[in-house]
Scaffold this motif. Structure first.
Motif, mmCIF file in Angstrom:
data_model
loop_
_atom_site.group_PDB
_atom_site.id
_atom_site.type_symbol
_atom_site.label_atom_id
_atom_site.label_comp_id
_atom_site.label_asym_id
_atom_site.label_seq_id
_atom_site.Cartn_x
_atom_site.Cartn_y
_atom_site.Cartn_z
ATOM 1 N N ILE A 173 45.843 39.687 36.000
ATOM 2 C CA ILE A 173 45.647 39.946 37.444
ATOM 3 C C ILE A 173 44.050 40.761 37.456
ATOM 4 N N PHE A 174 43.550 41.007 36.140
ATOM 5 C CA PHE A 174 42.217 41.476 35.950
ATOM 6 C C PHE A 174 41.338 40.585 35.339
ATOM 7 N N PRO A 175 40.537 39.793 36.110
ATOM 8 C CA PRO A 175 39.335 39.005 35.507
ATOM 9 C C PRO A 175 38.464 39.909 34.416
ATOM 10 N N HIS A 176 38.526 39.295 33.243
ATOM 11 C CA HIS A 176 37.577 39.858 32.141
ATOM 12 C C HIS A 176 36.272 38.911 31.947
ATOM 13 N N VAL A 177 35.269 39.608 31.421
ATOM 14 C CA VAL A 177 33.862 38.745 31.284
ATOM 15 C C VAL A 177 34.433 37.563 30.325
ATOM 16 N N GLY A 178 34.095 36.080 30.795
ATOM 17 C CA GLY A 178 34.364 35.022 30.169
ATOM 18 C C GLY A 178 35.203 34.379 30.907
ATOM 19 N N ASP A 179 36.075 34.979 31.963
ATOM 20 C CA ASP A 179 36.969 34.231 32.602
ATOM 21 C C ASP A 179 36.317 33.377 33.691
ATOM 22 N N MET A 180 37.200 32.276 34.042
ATOM 23 C CA MET A 180 36.633 31.402 35.076
ATOM 24 C C MET A 180 37.792 31.496 36.015
ATOM 25 N N MET A 181 37.095 31.714 37.411
ATOM 26 C CA MET A 181 37.971 31.608 38.320
ATOM 27 C C MET A 181 37.853 30.205 38.924
ATOM 28 N N VAL A 182 39.212 29.937 39.666
ATOM 29 C CA VAL A 182 39.358 28.519 39.860
ATOM 30 C C VAL A 182 39.693 28.451 41.409
ATOM 31 N N THR A 183 39.549 27.168 41.984
ATOM 32 C CA THR A 183 39.574 26.766 43.592
ATOM 33 C C THR A 183 41.348 26.462 43.458
ATOM 34 N N HIS A 236 42.013 24.030 44.378
ATOM 35 C CA HIS A 236 42.481 22.604 43.669
ATOM 36 C C HIS A 236 42.256 22.864 42.328
ATOM 37 N N ARG A 237 42.538 23.985 41.736
ATOM 38 C CA ARG A 237 42.515 24.415 40.180
ATOM 39 C C ARG A 237 41.330 24.068 39.609
ATOM 40 N N GLU A 238 40.043 23.867 40.256
ATOM 41 C CA GLU A 238 38.730 23.496 39.586
ATOM 42 C C GLU A 238 38.072 24.861 39.360
ATOM 43 N N PRO A 239 37.348 24.818 38.118
ATOM 44 C CA PRO A 239 36.368 26.247 38.011
ATOM 45 C C PRO A 239 35.293 26.314 39.056
ATOM 46 N N ILE A 240 35.228 27.415 39.406
ATOM 47 C CA ILE A 240 34.397 27.484 40.762
ATOM 48 C C ILE A 240 33.257 28.912 40.147
ATOM 49 N N LEU A 241 33.724 30.016 39.768
ATOM 50 C CA LEU A 241 32.888 31.172 39.547
ATOM 51 C C LEU A 241 33.359 31.681 38.027
ATOM 52 N N THR A 242 32.394 31.982 37.118
ATOM 53 C CA THR A 242 32.641 32.567 36.104
ATOM 54 C C THR A 242 32.013 34.028 35.824
ATOM 55 N N LEU A 243 32.951 35.097 35.567
ATOM 56 C CA LEU A 243 32.389 36.318 35.362
ATOM 57 C C LEU A 243 31.824 36.598 34.155
ATOM 58 N N VAL A 244 30.449 36.712 34.153
ATOM 59 C CA VAL A 244 29.468 36.457 32.965
ATOM 60 C C VAL A 244 29.158 38.062 32.171
ATOM 61 N N ASP A 275 29.746 42.415 33.185
ATOM 62 C CA ASP A 275 30.469 43.294 33.875
ATOM 63 C C ASP A 275 30.187 44.418 33.351
ATOM 64 N N THR A 276 29.415 45.579 34.026
ATOM 65 C CA THR A 276 29.135 46.804 33.301
ATOM 66 C C THR A 276 29.992 47.918 33.858
ATOM 67 N N SER A 277 31.112 47.800 34.671
ATOM 68 C CA SER A 277 31.930 48.668 35.064
ATOM 69 C C SER A 277 33.183 48.586 34.104
ATOM 70 N N PRO A 278 34.166 49.504 34.398
ATOM 71 C CA PRO A 278 35.557 49.323 33.649
ATOM 72 C C PRO A 278 36.427 47.980 33.782
ATOM 73 N N GLY A 279 35.834 47.269 34.848
ATOM 74 C CA GLY A 279 36.517 46.048 35.069
ATOM 75 C C GLY A 279 37.693 46.272 35.863
ATOM 76 N N ILE A 280 37.853 46.950 36.920
ATOM 77 C CA ILE A 280 38.769 47.219 37.779
ATOM 78 C C ILE A 280 38.549 46.644 38.889
ATOM 79 N N HIS A 281 39.160 45.271 39.137
ATOM 80 C CA HIS A 281 38.594 44.647 40.296
ATOM 81 C C HIS A 281 40.134 44.177 40.699
ATOM 82 N N ASP A 282 40.443 43.955 42.207
ATOM 83 C CA ASP A 282 41.475 43.931 42.711
ATOM 84 C C ASP A 282 41.678 42.119 43.038
ATOM 85 N N THR A 283 42.648 41.618 42.592
ATOM 86 C CA THR A 283 42.889 40.221 43.036
ATOM 87 C C THR A 283 44.239 40.054 43.922
#
Ligand SMILES: [Zn+2]
Length: 197
Positions: free
Chosen positions: A58-68, A70-78, A80-88
């Motif tokens: 549930i927490f995207p990390h650097v290198g993770d690829m978010m999908v649509t 349709h399960r196709e890659p759309i955005l990659t988290l390249v 992140d200078t923060s502690p990585g706490i982002h809500d999904t």
């Protein structure tokens, strides 16, 4: 060129495949709801429920690829200078949310901000997809309960997102000022983004 996302409001941009965008949390305390749509087909968009399956958490990390959806890659988290706490998990705020919280009269919302931001490009969202809530701190207790807490990011923290397709990205500086998700002072702040070369 830095583009300001005004406090309580939204902003969108086109981002070509392979291009990256840097989103900065100017004051460190602001949640930024983030959406991405396939430019050629607004009905295909970044999906949190599909992305959680794709990244195995549930927490995207650097290198993770978010999908649509349709399960196709759309955005990659390249980066992140923060502690990585982002809500999904949590839906975008909307008029109903504020009515339930006791607001009388109009209150800005991320749902309305998405519509307004895309309107600048003559685009309409097919629905309000569940957003990637950048810096939103929703801890999950061992019993599965969640709570709405202030961000743990610091001023100037940023994320870099790379487009895997030609996309339209939309942001909303969440106008939530009743719960402390935008800091204990409950004051929404502006942020900004830049498209990188
Ligand atoms: Zn919101």
């Amino acid at each position: 060129m830095a583009v300001t996302i005004p406090a309580r409001l939204g902003k969108a941009t086109r981002l070509g495949a392979g291009k990256s965008l840097k989103l900065t949390n100017t004051y460190g305390s602001q949640v930024v709801d983030t959406w991405a749509f396939i430019a050629a087909n607004m009905n295909e968009f970044m999906s949190m429920e599909h992305s959680r399956a794709a990244i195995g958490g549930i927490f995207p990390h650097v290198g993770d690829m978010m999908v649509t959806n349709h399960r196709e890659p759309i955005l990659t988290l390249v980066e992140d200078t923060s502690p990585g706490i982002h809500d999904t998990l949590i839906a975008a705020c909307d008029r109903y949310r504020y009515e339930h919280l006791g607001c009388v009269g109009y209150h800005d919302s991320c749902t309305d901000n998405l519509v307004a931001a895309l309107c600048e490009f003559d685009l309409t969202p097919p629905e309000t997809p569940s957003p990637w809530n950048m810096w939103m701190n929703i801890p999950i207790a061992a019993d599965g309960s969640v709570s709405f807490e202030p961000p743990v990011s610091k001023p100037g923290d940023y994320v870099v997102l790379r487009a895997e397709r030609d996309v339209v990205v939309a942001f909303s500086c969440c106008p939530q000022d009743i719960l402390p998700i935008n800091g204990t002072d409950c004051v929404p702040q502006k942020c900004y983004f830049e498209i990188l070369d």
